[in-house]
Design a protein around this motif. Structure first.
Motif, PDB file in Angstrom:
ATOM      1  N   SER A 185       0.897  -1.332  -0.017  1.00 42.44           N
ATOM      2  CA  SER A 185       0.013   0.131   0.001  1.00 42.44           C
ATOM      3  C   SER A 185       0.596   1.039   0.041  1.00 42.44           C
ATOM      4  CB  SER A 185      -0.875  -0.099   1.220  1.00 42.44           C
ATOM      5  OG  SER A 185      -1.707  -1.138   1.280  1.00 42.44           O
ATOM      6  N   LEU A 186       0.333   2.419  -0.632  1.00 42.82           N
ATOM      7  CA  LEU A 186       1.006   3.470  -0.732  1.00 42.82           C
ATOM      8  C   LEU A 186       0.550   4.467   0.374  1.00 42.82           C
ATOM      9  CD1 LEU A 186       0.533   4.326  -4.351  1.00 42.82           C
ATOM     10  CD2 LEU A 186       2.808   3.750  -3.308  1.00 42.82           C
ATOM     11  N   PRO A 187       1.520   5.208   1.022  1.00 41.84           N
ATOM     12  CA  PRO A 187       1.002   6.141   1.985  1.00 41.84           C
ATOM     13  C   PRO A 187       0.194   7.337   1.792  1.00 41.84           C
ATOM     14  CG  PRO A 187       3.303   6.689   1.196  1.00 41.84           C
ATOM     15  CD  PRO A 187       2.858   5.633   0.574  1.00 41.84           C
ATOM     16  N   SER A 188      -0.264   8.052   2.534  1.00 44.45           N
ATOM     17  CA  SER A 188      -1.112   8.903   2.411  1.00 44.45           C
ATOM     18  C   SER A 188      -0.856   9.947   1.263  1.00 44.45           C
ATOM     19  CB  SER A 188      -1.442  10.056   3.672  1.00 44.45           C
ATOM     20  OG  SER A 188      -0.130  10.548   4.037  1.00 44.45           O
ATOM     21  N   GLY A 189      -1.751  10.605   0.444  1.00 44.60           N
ATOM     22  CA  GLY A 189      -1.476  11.376  -0.587  1.00 44.60           C
ATOM     23  C   GLY A 189      -1.663  10.918  -2.147  1.00 44.60           C
ATOM     24  N   PHE A 190      -1.742   9.239  -1.965  1.00 41.42           N
ATOM     25  CA  PHE A 190      -1.957   8.409  -3.140  1.00 41.42           C
ATOM     26  C   PHE A 190      -3.503   7.961  -2.948  1.00 41.42           C
ATOM     27  CE2 PHE A 190       2.512   8.507  -2.717  1.00 41.42           C
ATOM     28  CZ  PHE A 190       3.020   8.580  -3.710  1.00 41.42           C
ATOM     29  N   SER A 191      -3.952   7.567  -4.203  1.00 45.50           N
ATOM     30  CA  SER A 191      -5.262   6.971  -4.038  1.00 45.50           C
ATOM     31  C   SER A 191      -5.323   5.676  -3.640  1.00 45.50           C
ATOM     32  CB  SER A 191      -5.772   7.056  -5.754  1.00 45.50           C
ATOM     33  OG  SER A 191      -7.138   6.206  -5.743  1.00 45.50           O
ATOM     34  N   THR A 192      -6.301   5.411  -2.985  1.00 43.25           N
ATOM     35  CA  THR A 192      -6.522   3.957  -2.222  1.00 43.25           C
ATOM     36  C   THR A 192      -6.631   2.979  -3.187  1.00 43.25           C
ATOM     37  OG1 THR A 192      -8.771   4.203  -1.965  1.00 43.25           O
ATOM     38  CG2 THR A 192      -7.674   4.942  -0.373  1.00 43.25           C
TER      39      THR A 192
END
Length: 277
Positions: A185-192
């Protein structure tokens, strides 16, 4: 805690001396180990770093894995006899071959220069020198004894084998790295809906392959030593026969002719054997 109150600064911390038991104070001081040799910080390098290259007189391929190599090696040495010599009576010479190491060429690469295989040779010429030493002289006679002196004269050469021989290939070791796909998973700031997809950087997977090539060997077949010995410090003797003299330093020039059989066994390529089945 008396020592702690002697610290006048509020940010300074003081500590009393460490407690040492009495049995530690009564122990004798350890003595240094005997016979300790000083350590040399740097190794001693040889005086000569390069070797002369000799062109072989003859190269004969006797089989797919053997070759007959004939090489002529010039050598020169200066040695000193233990006593003054009146005359050299006889010199017996024997060849000692101590090194015969084969270097194969590297795999060819496009647009890169290609070297030729080399053969490193080295050894000694054992010289057993018998000479006369004057012990008593008159105006018409010289009396002496026969002395014997044995010395090893070193020699070395690199033989360029060229491109005429068919030499079995040398198989080289290989290492291949591989990795697995990783999705996180990507950190906050990227689309889920997005994921970080790449190789797993926290792993190292390697397949190592080793080929155990048979060691090339040499067999000495023939040798010839043509030597010339000249005195460098000959001094004429007085009050005795005309033309007599003594010397101790000798300069020797040699031409060493060596013929040897080079054995280069072929390595077993297991991949080729499996494909032929």
């Amino acid at each position: 805690m008396t020592n702690v109150y002697k610290c006048h600064c509020p940010h300074q911390w003081c500590q009393t001396s460490t407690f040492v038991p009495n049995w530690v104070l009564t122990m004798p001081a350890p003595s240094p180990p005997p016979n300790i040799q000083p350590v040399t910080p740097n190794p001693v390098f040889p005086n000569t770093a390069t070797l002369p290259t000799c062109t072989p007189l003859q190269l004969i391929q006797t089989s797919p894995t053997t070759a007959l190599v004939t090489v002529s090696i010039p050598a020169e040495a200066v040695f000193t006899l233990p006593t003054k010599a009146l005359e050299i009576k006889m010199i017996r010479k024997n060849l000692k071959l101590t090194q015969c190491r084969f270097f194969n060429y590297s795999p060819p690469i496009i647009c890169k220069p290609q070297d030729t295989p080399k053969l490193f040779l080295g050894g000694f010429v054992r010289k057993d020198i018998q000479y006369s030493e004057a012990t008593r002289q008159t105006a018409t006679t010289i009396e002496g004894v026969i002395k014997d002196f044995v010395i090893d004269v070193p020699w070395a050469c690199v033989v360029d084998l060229g491109n005429t021989l068919i030499i079995p290939p040398t198989f080289f070791n290989q290492q291949h790295e591989y990795e697995f796909f990783s999705s996180t998973s990507l950190p906050s700031g990227f689309s889920t809906k997005d994921k970080l997809m790449s190789g797993d950087l926290s792993e190292l997977n390697v397949v190592s392959t080793e080929f155990f090539n048979p060691l090339p060997t040499c067999t000495l077949v023939y040798s010839q030593i043509n030597a010339m010995d000249d005195a460098l410090d000959r001094v004429a003797m007085s009050n005795t026969l005309i033309g007599e003299g003594q010397f101790s330093r000798v300069q020797e020039k040699m031409v060493i002719l060596i013929q040897l059989q080079l054995n280069i066994p072929a390595a077993i390529d297991t991949g080729t054997i499996c494909c032929q089945r």
